[in-house]
Enzyme design. Sequence first.
Site, PDB file in Angstrom:
ATOM      1  N   GLU A  23      22.292  22.903 -58.148  1.00 37.28           N
ATOM      2  CA  GLU A  23      21.319  24.008 -58.277  1.00 37.28           C
ATOM      3  C   GLU A  23      19.964  23.487 -58.750  1.00 37.28           C
ATOM      4  O   GLU A  23      19.458  23.850 -59.820  1.00 37.28           O
ATOM      5  CB  GLU A  23      21.850  25.083 -59.222  1.00 37.28           C
ATOM      6  CG  GLU A  23      23.115  25.750 -58.677  1.00 37.28           C
ATOM      7  CD  GLU A  23      23.558  26.972 -59.459  1.00 37.28           C
ATOM      8  OE1 GLU A  23      23.249  27.060 -60.653  1.00 37.28           O
ATOM      9  OE2 GLU A  23      24.240  27.834 -58.877  1.00 37.28           O
ATOM     10  N   GLU A  47      29.972  27.019 -54.186  1.00 38.96           N
ATOM     11  CA  GLU A  47      30.277  27.911 -55.309  1.00 38.96           C
ATOM     12  C   GLU A  47      30.207  29.349 -54.837  1.00 38.96           C
ATOM     13  O   GLU A  47      29.256  29.717 -54.133  1.00 38.96           O
ATOM     14  CB  GLU A  47      29.269  27.754 -56.463  1.00 38.96           C
ATOM     15  CG  GLU A  47      29.428  26.505 -57.271  1.00 38.96           C
ATOM     16  CD  GLU A  47      28.517  26.489 -58.492  1.00 38.96           C
ATOM     17  OE1 GLU A  47      28.261  27.561 -59.072  1.00 38.96           O
ATOM     18  OE2 GLU A  47      28.058  25.393 -58.845  1.00 38.96           O
TER      19      GLU A  47
HETATM   20  C1  BG6 Z   1      26.236  28.174 -61.229  1.00 34.01           C
HETATM   21  C2  BG6 Z   1      26.536  26.852 -61.854  1.00 34.01           C
HETATM   22  O1  BG6 Z   1      24.991  28.549 -61.696  1.00 34.01           O
HETATM   23  O2  BG6 Z   1      27.019  29.276 -61.521  1.00 34.01           O
HETATM   24  C3  BG6 Z   1      27.872  26.749 -62.556  1.00 34.01           C
HETATM   25  O3  BG6 Z   1      26.401  25.791 -60.944  1.00 34.01           O
HETATM   26  C4  BG6 Z   1      28.156  28.069 -63.227  1.00 34.01           C
HETATM   27  O4  BG6 Z   1      27.830  25.662 -63.431  1.00 34.01           O
HETATM   28  C5  BG6 Z   1      28.274  29.141 -62.150  1.00 34.01           C
HETATM   29  O5  BG6 Z   1      29.264  28.046 -64.062  1.00 34.01           O
HETATM   30  C6  BG6 Z   1      28.694  30.506 -62.652  1.00 34.01           C
HETATM   31  O6  BG6 Z   1      27.856  30.911 -63.675  1.00 34.01           O
HETATM   32  P1  BG6 Z   1      28.418  31.372 -65.083  1.00 34.01           P
HETATM   33  O7  BG6 Z   1      27.232  31.546 -65.898  1.00 34.01           O
HETATM   34  O8  BG6 Z   1      29.165  32.606 -64.861  1.00 34.01           O
HETATM   35  O9  BG6 Z   1      29.293  30.262 -65.547  1.00 34.01           O
END
Ligand code: BG6
Length: 481
Positions: free
Chosen positions: A179, A373
């Site tokens: 990211e 993701e």
């Molecule tokens: C992304 C990141 O921003 O979202 C992860 O690459 C992160 O590291 C994921 O965990 C989900 O976000 P959060 O804040 O719910 O953990």
Amino acid sequence: MQFPNNFLWGGAIAANQTEGAYVEGGKGLASVDLIPSGPTRRAVMLGELPSYEPLENQTYPSHEAIDFYHRYKEDIALFAEMGFKALRLSISWARIFPKGDELEPNEEGLQFYDDVFDELLKHGIEPVVTMAHFDVPVHLIQSYGSWRNRKMVTFFERYAETILNRYHHKVRYWMTFNEINMLFHLPYMGAGLVFQEGENKRYIQYQAAHHQLVASAAAVKIGHTINPDLQIGCMLAAAMTYPYTCNPDDVEKAMERDRENFFFIDVQARGAYPGYALRQLKEAGIEIVMEPGDRELLREHTVDYIGFSYYSSRCISTDPDVLNKMTAGNVFPTVKNPYLQQSEWGWTIDPKGLRLTANQLYDRYQLPLFIVENGLGAFDQVETDGQIHDDYRISYLKDHIREMHEAIQDGVELIGYTSWGCIDLVSASTGEYAKRYGYIYVDYHDDGSGTMERRKKESFDWYKQVIASNGANVKYEASLK
Ligand code: BG6
């Protein structure tokens, strides 16, 4: 419903949110090891509250995380049971170069990832590796100011060369910075930036971004020289921004918001600073310091694919009344979209947005995409019989997988899908354990209680079926609305 035969189904995790063992095996302190849970977390992530060593009265979730460092065999066996074709994970820079500026790497750290990759390969799981997922060795922050300093490019090159040389026989898919656009939103978390009172933050962020972009291109160059078969991608926190209305001012604002993020991968994928960024920089009076050869490096060593995360779409308006109705959305606050629901953490749920975003990215770059993701952070309840009925998670994932299939039908070239937090882990934005994404429950809680025992949720068997049927089962299952 058919996905390509070699489609990489799997899950995604990151070193700092899973490994724990924060100073074991010769590892040095990393930026994330100083991000506490609790009320000061955000100020630290923004680079507004410097700290260079853990404080006694604070809790740091990365120190223990879910103890993947000691339990990776058990966890990988569970991923294998689900039939994973790929696991996206990151290497902790500070395990390989504890301070960051050494000339020789830490062999114990290198051996750890050798062991992890061997374990994955033993189960037929392809490792997909991020070189930097929100971590910078603290020594580089304290002594050099992290990515604001040009020297970081050299340190990163050494790190990239070390891991690419060591693992290129085992790892084909790589990403440079997780990211990368997070640098503008959470500068300490994204790039280890800490600001002094009165500094021009915007200038420092752009200069740091330039250094990361150069370092990323250098890593692509090194990787392809070591092994031309390697696939080295960028990684964007993606999501299309919708205009709240068809008022051209709203539409313009939405375009600007999207470009704020595209800026990074426009350079990584197309090899040059885009015109709109040059205009903005000029108007803001920001002159990025470049070295001779930077432009050529960026132009000649573009990425092989676009990796991206997608959780929610975004929405923007120019109307001050509408701007009062904001909601969360990763760290991208967005206008509440009246057509969509939000998660328990206020993140907009928009499956169709995934199809739109994938099309938008593919139209723009014409490069293969990899959804690295996606997922639903939610509270999970363990029933008295020990079961965890996470049908809301199944519903979220199912709807997104369907839209992903639509994108493929649209002609988008998609390599794979690794859903986020396939095993419960620590939340990046909030530092909570309570915000769970996994198919596998980890018995650990925000008050420090729990056994770390792993337990399958209802979604475990469901995802196993998704993979076994190459996505086909999703077609026949009803959505939970
Ligand atoms: C992304 C990141 O921003 O979202 C992860 O690459 C992160 O590291 C994921 O965990 C989900 O976000 P959060 O804040 O719910 O953990």
